[in-house]
Design a protein around this motif. Structure first.
Motif, mmCIF file in Angstrom:
data_model
loop_
_atom_site.group_PDB
_atom_site.id
_atom_site.type_symbol
_atom_site.label_atom_id
_atom_site.label_comp_id
_atom_site.label_asym_id
_atom_site.label_seq_id
_atom_site.Cartn_x
_atom_site.Cartn_y
_atom_site.Cartn_z
ATOM 1 N N LEU A 140 -2.860 -12.998 -2.531
ATOM 2 C CA LEU A 140 -3.590 -12.098 -1.997
ATOM 3 C C LEU A 140 -2.906 -10.813 -1.566
ATOM 4 O O LEU A 140 -3.315 -9.632 -1.993
ATOM 5 C CB LEU A 140 -4.625 -12.590 -1.021
ATOM 6 N N MET A 141 -1.928 -11.231 -0.828
ATOM 7 C CA MET A 141 -1.008 -9.952 -0.276
ATOM 8 C C MET A 141 -0.364 -9.275 -1.466
ATOM 9 O O MET A 141 -0.362 -7.920 -1.516
ATOM 10 C CB MET A 141 0.072 -10.698 0.566
ATOM 11 N N PHE A 142 0.130 -9.908 -2.614
ATOM 12 C CA PHE A 142 0.577 -9.316 -3.637
ATOM 13 C C PHE A 142 -0.322 -8.477 -4.285
ATOM 14 O O PHE A 142 0.044 -7.442 -4.830
ATOM 15 C CB PHE A 142 1.303 -10.484 -4.596
ATOM 16 N N ALA A 143 -1.318 -9.010 -4.624
ATOM 17 C CA ALA A 143 -2.625 -8.071 -5.169
ATOM 18 C C ALA A 143 -2.979 -6.816 -4.475
ATOM 19 O O ALA A 143 -3.135 -5.919 -5.026
ATOM 20 C CB ALA A 143 -3.856 -9.045 -5.322
ATOM 21 N N ALA A 144 -2.929 -7.134 -2.998
ATOM 22 C CA ALA A 144 -3.141 -5.785 -2.324
ATOM 23 C C ALA A 144 -1.819 -4.873 -2.539
ATOM 24 O O ALA A 144 -2.078 -3.780 -2.496
ATOM 25 C CB ALA A 144 -3.162 -6.197 -0.681
ATOM 26 N N TRP A 145 -0.768 -5.550 -2.531
ATOM 27 C CA TRP A 145 0.436 -4.347 -2.714
ATOM 28 C C TRP A 145 0.259 -3.642 -4.095
ATOM 29 O O TRP A 145 0.621 -2.536 -4.267
ATOM 30 C CB TRP A 145 1.808 -5.049 -2.589
ATOM 31 N N PHE A 146 0.170 -4.608 -5.193
ATOM 32 C CA PHE A 146 0.152 -4.110 -6.502
ATOM 33 C C PHE A 146 -1.034 -2.969 -6.680
ATOM 34 O O PHE A 146 -0.833 -1.886 -7.373
ATOM 35 C CB PHE A 146 -0.220 -5.297 -7.334
ATOM 36 N N THR A 147 -2.175 -3.460 -6.329
ATOM 37 C CA THR A 147 -3.230 -2.533 -6.231
ATOM 38 C C THR A 147 -3.231 -1.281 -5.592
ATOM 39 O O THR A 147 -3.444 -0.231 -6.094
ATOM 40 C CB THR A 147 -4.651 -3.129 -5.722
ATOM 41 N N GLY A 148 -2.773 -1.467 -4.213
ATOM 42 C CA GLY A 148 -2.363 -0.212 -3.419
ATOM 43 C C GLY A 148 -1.184 0.746 -4.168
ATOM 44 O O GLY A 148 -1.358 2.175 -4.260
ATOM 45 N N GLY A 149 -0.065 0.227 -4.678
ATOM 46 C CA GLY A 149 0.708 0.910 -5.406
ATOM 47 C C GLY A 149 0.197 1.806 -6.587
ATOM 48 O O GLY A 149 0.574 2.900 -6.899
#
Length: 342
Positions: free
Chosen positions: A73-82
């Motif tokens: 979930l943290m990775f998805a937040a980073w990827f989506t944010g970037g």
């Protein structure tokens, strides 16, 4: 005006995303980023109410998913944010329109010119993020392995906090004070590592123990072994006794605070030792050959002064993680009057 807002939002989002990545991956033992804290809170908050209604086996399997899901979930937040950051910058530069069709076409490399440059930048950012996340997961796995290795060794001759006396007797009977000091030193180093890694990476707290003895129970056993020696034979206690007690108390208090658990200071802690009278403890240590130098009453008071600094915190964290006999229900922190534990 719209372009300026989009540029500011995109730049801020990219900076926040990579700052969060840097804090999560490249800092050790410091305050974790919000993404790390909130991802585990969301997954644990969603899965735990369901898990407590299941049987023991299914509950363990579901709770074991909390930490891995939080990481992704943290990775998805980073990827989506970037990715969103680069899209906003492209909109601000007016190379695409703020429409789903244009955004999809840019990210699919269907547009030429400046739009493709933004798509390449987003792809490079995403690829770097995948690589950094792989390093992060490897570090998490290594920290979990270090935590469980010493717990597995201890589980060979200890299963619950009341087994601390047995650990002491093993070394005292063999007249191995130096070896006991080495053992205390190993656990002090272990607790220092747990404090650093679990404080900086909150998801590690939710990784389940691999054996029947949980890491929280193991910590209490080791600390009880030090507290009993300090309480009964302070002049004989090895040099690392106080080092272990200070390190362990600080570690468990920090982990509880990081989980948002407020533990009231108690006068007596019987967590895990409800069935063990202190007179029996004194008898066991005397039989093993420990040079007891304090009366039972004074030893009890010193033992509780030490134990109330770590055992209630371990019990509160264990209750939140659904370890122990209260798993599957609402576990309360046990407190008792002094007369109840003697």
């Amino acid at each position: 005006m719209v372009g300026m807002i989009a540029a500011a939002a995109g730049g801020t989002l990219l900076a926040a995303c990579w700052l969060s990545v840097a804090r999560a991956v490249f800092t050790q033992g410091q305050e974790p980023p919000r993404a790390a804290r909130w991802s585990i809170r969301l997954t644990a908050g969603a899965l735990t109410p369901v898990a407590v209604r299941l049987g023991a086996a299914r509950r363990e399997r579901l709770l074991a998913l909390c930490a891995p899901l939080a990481l992704f979930l943290m990775f998805a937040a980073w990827f989506t944010g970037g990715t969103t950051g680069f899209v906003l910058l492209a909109v601000a530069a007016e190379v695409i329109r703020p429409e789903a069709g244009d955004i999809g076409a840019m990210l699919a490399f269907e547009l030429a010119g400046p739009a493709r440059l933004y798509a390449i930048a987003a792809a490079v950012s995403g690829a770097l993020l995948v690589g950094v996340f792989a390093v992060y997961v490897a570090r998490i796995a290594a920290a979990h392995g270090r935590r469980e290795a010493l717990v597995a060794r201890l589980s060979a001759h200890a299963r619950e906090p009341s087994d601390a006396e047995r650990v002491i007797a093993t070394y005292v009977r063999s007249d191995s004070r130096a070896q006991l000091d080495t053992w205390y030193g190993e656990w002090a180093a272990w607790l220092s590592d747990v404090r650093c890694t679990h404080g900086g990476h909150p998801s590690l707290v939710y990784f389940r123990s691999s054996g029947p003895l949980s890491w929280l129970e193991a910590a209490v056993i080791a600390l009880d072994a030090a507290a009993l020696v300090e309480a009964t034979a302070p002049d004989w206690a090895p040099p690392n006794t106080q080092v272990l007690l200070e390190t362990g108390a600080g570690c468990l208090q920090r982990i509880a605070a990081g989980m948002g658990i407020a533990v009231p200071r108690s006068v007596v802690s019987l967590h895990g030792r409800e069935q063990r009278g202190f007179a029996d403890t004194i008898e066991t240590t005397l039989f093993a050959g420990l040079p007891v130098a304090r009366t039972e009453r004074l030893a009890w008071e010193v033992f509780q002064q030490e134990r109330t600094r770590y055992a209630p915190y371990a019990a509160a964290v264990a209750a939140r993680l659904q370890y122990g006999p209260d798993a599957g229900g609402t576990a309360a922190v046990i407190t008792a009057e002094q007369s109840g534990g003697r």
